[in-house]
Design a protein around this motif. Structure first.
Motif, PDB file in Angstrom:
ATOM      1  N   ILE A 100      -6.146 -39.475 -22.254  1.00 13.59           N
ATOM      2  CA  ILE A 100      -6.222 -39.841 -20.894  1.00 13.59           C
ATOM      3  C   ILE A 100      -4.887 -39.273 -20.128  1.00 13.59           C
ATOM      4  N   LYS A 101      -4.111 -38.973 -20.712  1.00 11.67           N
ATOM      5  CA  LYS A 101      -2.647 -38.390 -20.214  1.00 11.67           C
ATOM      6  C   LYS A 101      -2.839 -37.245 -19.395  1.00 11.67           C
ATOM      7  N   ASN A 102      -3.658 -36.499 -19.363  1.00 10.28           N
ATOM      8  CA  ASN A 102      -3.766 -35.501 -18.219  1.00 10.28           C
ATOM      9  C   ASN A 102      -4.984 -35.777 -16.926  1.00 10.28           C
ATOM     10  N   GLU A 103      -5.548 -37.134 -17.246  1.00  9.69           N
ATOM     11  CA  GLU A 103      -6.495 -37.588 -16.392  1.00  9.69           C
ATOM     12  C   GLU A 103      -5.905 -38.006 -15.084  1.00  9.69           C
ATOM     13  N   LYS A 104      -6.636 -38.321 -13.925  1.00 11.35           N
ATOM     14  CA  LYS A 104      -6.067 -39.093 -12.986  1.00 11.35           C
ATOM     15  C   LYS A 104      -5.918 -40.524 -13.367  1.00 11.35           C
ATOM     16  N   GLU A 105      -5.042 -41.149 -13.003  1.00 11.43           N
ATOM     17  CA  GLU A 105      -4.875 -42.616 -13.269  1.00 11.43           C
ATOM     18  C   GLU A 105      -6.179 -43.472 -12.474  1.00 11.43           C
ATOM     19  N   LYS A 106      -6.655 -44.203 -13.818  1.00 10.35           N
ATOM     20  CA  LYS A 106      -7.803 -45.086 -13.448  1.00 10.35           C
ATOM     21  C   LYS A 106      -7.408 -46.560 -13.493  1.00 10.35           C
ATOM     22  N   PRO A 107      -8.053 -47.324 -12.280  1.00  9.85           N
ATOM     23  CA  PRO A 107      -7.638 -48.844 -12.545  1.00  9.85           C
ATOM     24  C   PRO A 107      -7.758 -49.557 -14.106  1.00  9.85           C
ATOM     25  N   ARG A 108      -6.917 -50.238 -14.306  1.00 10.07           N
ATOM     26  CA  ARG A 108      -7.189 -50.811 -15.632  1.00 10.07           C
ATOM     27  C   ARG A 108      -8.195 -51.868 -15.628  1.00 10.07           C
ATOM     28  N   LEU A 109      -8.935 -51.864 -16.790  1.00  9.26           N
ATOM     29  CA  LEU A 109     -10.073 -52.792 -17.010  1.00  9.26           C
ATOM     30  C   LEU A 109      -9.551 -54.263 -17.362  1.00  9.26           C
ATOM     31  N   ILE A 110      -8.112 -54.487 -17.583  1.00  8.31           N
ATOM     32  CA  ILE A 110      -7.656 -55.802 -17.860  1.00  8.31           C
ATOM     33  C   ILE A 110      -6.202 -55.646 -17.115  1.00  8.31           C
ATOM     34  N   THR A 111      -5.871 -56.879 -16.729  1.00 10.58           N
ATOM     35  CA  THR A 111      -4.511 -56.844 -16.145  1.00 10.58           C
ATOM     36  C   THR A 111      -3.503 -57.526 -17.010  1.00 10.58           C
ATOM     37  N   LEU A 112      -2.547 -57.027 -17.221  1.00 16.02           N
ATOM     38  CA  LEU A 112      -1.332 -57.767 -17.909  1.00 16.02           C
ATOM     39  C   LEU A 112      -0.148 -57.483 -17.109  1.00 16.02           C
ATOM     40  N   ASP A 113       0.091 -58.677 -16.467  1.00 13.82           N
ATOM     41  CA  ASP A 113       1.363 -58.646 -15.671  1.00 13.82           C
ATOM     42  C   ASP A 113       2.692 -58.440 -16.298  1.00 13.82           C
ATOM     43  N   ASP A 114       3.488 -57.872 -15.388  1.00 16.92           N
ATOM     44  CA  ASP A 114       4.971 -57.909 -15.995  1.00 16.92           C
ATOM     45  C   ASP A 114       5.331 -59.055 -16.484  1.00 16.92           C
ATOM     46  N   ASP A 115       5.075 -60.286 -16.059  1.00 13.98           N
ATOM     47  CA  ASP A 115       5.693 -61.500 -16.755  1.00 13.98           C
ATOM     48  C   ASP A 115       4.942 -61.396 -18.088  1.00 13.98           C
ATOM     49  N   SER A 116       3.747 -61.382 -18.212  1.00 19.33           N
ATOM     50  CA  SER A 116       3.160 -61.326 -19.627  1.00 19.33           C
ATOM     51  C   SER A 116       3.977 -60.281 -20.562  1.00 19.33           C
ATOM     52  N   MET A 117       4.051 -59.193 -20.123  1.00 17.72           N
ATOM     53  CA  MET A 117       4.387 -58.186 -21.104  1.00 17.72           C
ATOM     54  C   MET A 117       6.110 -58.646 -21.373  1.00 17.72           C
ATOM     55  N   HIS A 118       6.843 -59.153 -20.333  1.00 21.55           N
ATOM     56  CA  HIS A 118       8.296 -59.539 -20.888  1.00 21.55           C
ATOM     57  C   HIS A 118       8.284 -60.597 -21.708  1.00 21.55           C
ATOM     58  N   ALA A 119       7.344 -61.565 -21.412  1.00 23.97           N
ATOM     59  CA  ALA A 119       7.118 -62.488 -22.653  1.00 23.97           C
ATOM     60  C   ALA A 119       6.809 -62.310 -24.072  1.00 23.97           C
ATOM     61  N   ILE A 120       6.081 -61.179 -24.141  1.00 18.82           N
ATOM     62  CA  ILE A 120       5.535 -60.493 -25.264  1.00 18.82           C
ATOM     63  C   ILE A 120       6.927 -59.922 -25.928  1.00 18.82           C
ATOM     64  N   GLU A 121       7.725 -59.008 -25.150  1.00 20.39           N
ATOM     65  CA  GLU A 121       8.825 -58.253 -25.418  1.00 20.39           C
ATOM     66  C   GLU A 121       9.957 -59.154 -25.928  1.00 20.39           C
ATOM     67  N   LYS A 122       9.930 -60.369 -25.193  1.00 20.91           N
ATOM     68  CA  LYS A 122      11.066 -61.464 -25.585  1.00 20.91           C
ATOM     69  C   LYS A 122      10.614 -62.369 -26.814  1.00 20.91           C
ATOM     70  N   GLU A 123       9.451 -62.250 -27.180  1.00 14.63           N
ATOM     71  CA  GLU A 123       9.159 -63.081 -28.382  1.00 14.63           C
ATOM     72  C   GLU A 123       9.554 -62.099 -29.750  1.00 14.63           C
ATOM     73  N   PHE A 124       9.108 -60.814 -29.540  1.00 12.46           N
ATOM     74  CA  PHE A 124       9.873 -59.894 -30.314  1.00 12.46           C
ATOM     75  C   PHE A 124      11.017 -59.783 -30.716  1.00 12.46           C
ATOM     76  N   LEU A 125      11.842 -59.785 -29.451  1.00 12.56           N
ATOM     77  CA  LEU A 125      13.471 -59.625 -29.671  1.00 12.56           C
ATOM     78  C   LEU A 125      13.886 -61.082 -30.348  1.00 12.56           C
ATOM     79  N   TYR A 126      13.269 -62.133 -29.865  1.00 11.26           N
ATOM     80  CA  TYR A 126      13.728 -63.501 -30.621  1.00 11.26           C
ATOM     81  C   TYR A 126      13.366 -63.487 -31.993  1.00 11.26           C
ATOM     82  N   TYR A 127      12.433 -63.144 -32.571  1.00 10.86           N
ATOM     83  CA  TYR A 127      12.025 -62.944 -34.053  1.00 10.86           C
ATOM     84  C   TYR A 127      12.642 -62.146 -34.588  1.00 10.86           C
ATOM     85  N   GLY A 128      12.747 -60.847 -33.950  1.00  9.34           N
ATOM     86  CA  GLY A 128      13.794 -59.595 -34.456  1.00  9.34           C
ATOM     87  C   GLY A 128      15.292 -60.075 -34.821  1.00  9.34           C
TER      88      GLY A 128
END
Length: 202
Positions: A57-85
């Motif tokens: 997909i890297k050379n294709e025109k950006e398409k709308p996501r079929l799912i939405t993972l907002d910034d807060d959710s992404m940061h929460a997952i990253e924070k969990e990795f950081l905490y346990y790591g």
């Protein structure tokens, strides 16, 4: 989709590193260490799968996501990795916390993101079905481990709430009704089951 795919590659790589380190730290528990090594191997496969999807997909025109993972959710997952790591690296992570971390990592919202990215590979059946099967077994492997350790049974509800990647259709063929009933019970969690009494009926 490009941004989500790149983010997911980072998450899969982080999970791989976490499991490799945890397997070495908790090596005295052979069953847990085996689970962690298995998960690490799978994460490597998942990372490769997401990279294949990104290459498509890297050379294709950006398409709308079929799912939405907002910034807060992404940061929460990253924070969990950081905490346990951080706790793992400092030697403060307990075995109970590690098992909770495995469930948190494997059954988080990034599963939805992974399945969305995996959908890019549907046009390549060999890669898609191989990857989907691996993910299904990945989930089952964690589930089997948790079921083998009654002290972690509280975590089963979270695991069972995650849907299967693909529905499996199973055919049970036997001329004895009793055996068919037994196999239906044994295989009930593995997919949709149909029965036949002989080859012709199948």
């Amino acid at each position: 989709m490009h941004e989500l795919t790149n983010w997911l590659i980072g998450i899969e790589d982080a999970a791989y590193g976490f499991y490799v380190k945890a397997a070495a730290v908790f090596n005295e528990d052979k069953g847990l260490a085996a689970l962690l090594r298995h998960l690490a191997d799978d994460e490597k496969i998942h990372s490769d799968t997401v990279r294949k999807a990104y290459d498509l997909i890297k050379n294709e025109k950006e398409k709308p996501r079929l799912i939405t993972l907002d910034d807060d959710s992404m940061h929460a997952i990253e924070k969990e990795f950081l905490y346990y790591g951080t706790k793992l690296n400092s030697g403060e992570l307990t075995k109970d916390e590690l098992v909770e971390a495995v469930v948190a990592i494997e059954f988080s919202e990034c599963n939805d993101a992974f399945l969305c990215v995996l959908g890019v590979l549907r046009g390549f059946p060999d890669v898609y079905y191989s990857s989907a099967s691996n993910i299904q077994q990945h989930k089952k492997y964690v589930e089997w481990f948790i079921k083998s350790r009654p002290e972690y049974s509280r975590l089963l509800e979270k695991i069972s709430s995650v849907p299967d990647v693909m529905e499996r259709n199973l055919l049970v063929v036997d001329d004895e009704e009793g055996m068919i009933n037994i196999l239906n019970v044994v295989l009930s969690q593995e997919g949709s089951i149909e029965n036949a009494r002989n080859g012709a009926e199948a």
